[in-house]
Design an enzyme around this catalytic site. Sequence first.
Site, short mmCIF file in Angstrom:
data_model
loop_
_atom_site.label_atom_id
_atom_site.label_comp_id
_atom_site.label_asym_id
_atom_site.label_seq_id
_atom_site.Cartn_x
_atom_site.Cartn_y
_atom_site.Cartn_z
N PRO A 19 -7.33 -0.11 -4.72
CA PRO A 19 -5.94 0.32 -5.40
C PRO A 19 -6.14 1.71 -4.74
CG PRO A 19 -7.56 -0.26 -7.28
CD PRO A 19 -8.46 -0.59 -6.49
N LYS A 20 -5.26 2.13 -3.87
CA LYS A 20 -4.73 3.16 -3.37
C LYS A 20 -4.22 4.49 -4.65
CE LYS A 20 -3.45 6.53 0.64
NZ LYS A 20 -3.24 7.20 -0.71
N TRP A 21 -4.72 5.00 -4.92
CA TRP A 21 -3.90 6.28 -5.90
C TRP A 21 -3.58 7.66 -5.90
CZ3 TRP A 21 -6.10 4.52 -10.73
CH2 TRP A 21 -7.25 4.13 -10.24
N ASP A 166 -0.29 3.94 -4.84
CA ASP A 166 -0.13 4.15 -3.39
C ASP A 166 -0.14 2.73 -2.73
OD1 ASP A 166 1.02 6.85 -4.04
OD2 ASP A 166 -0.54 7.21 -2.22
N GLY A 167 -0.93 2.22 -3.16
CA GLY A 167 -0.36 0.80 -2.33
C GLY A 167 -2.16 0.33 -2.51
#
Length: 179
Positions: A19-21, A166-167
Site C-alpha cells: 500500500p502507498k500510505w 494513495d494507491g
Amino acid sequence: MIAKLTRELPPAGKVLYEPKWDGFRCIVFRDGDDLDLQSRNSKPLLRYFPELREPLLAQLPEQCVVDGELVVANERGLDFDALQLRQHPAESRVTKLAAEIPASFVAFDLLALGPENLCEVPFRDRRAQLEKCLKKAKPPIHVTPATLDRDVAADWFDRFEGAGFDGVVAKPLDGTYEP
C-alpha cells in the site's frame, strides 16, 4: 527513493506490492540511544512526534536506518489533515497533540543494519531483513503489508480508496535502493 506514477499495476512476477500510505515520508536513523527522524528533504521530525521515541528505541535494532511513513489513523482511516496539525512550532502544542492524535510509523524498507549499508542489496533481501528485525513490532510501529499477488494489490487499491491510501506501490524484487 520516490515512487513513479503509473496508471496500471505492473504484472505479477518480479515485483512486491505494498500500500502507498498517505502520510509523511520518514527515514529513521538509530544508533544506540541516538534517534533521528528526517523527512525525505532532511527536515528533522522527531520534535513533532515525541511519542514515537520510546517505541522506536524499544523495537528497532540497536543500529539501523529504516525508511517508512508517519501516519495518523482514526475510525475512518488515515487522517492526513491531523498529521499536518502535528507540525506546530510551540512545544506545549506538540505535546498536547502527541497525546490527542498520536502518530504511528509504518516501516517499508531497511537501508542499513549495524555498520552494513543495504542500499545495494536487492529489495527482496532488504524486505526479509526488515521483517526479521520487526517481527515482534507492535503499535505504534508497523511493517507495511506486502504481497506478490497482483489481485490482492488491486483489491487493496479498490477497498482502501478514500481511507487515506494513495494507491499501491510495486517494488522490483531485485531492485536496489536509489535515493
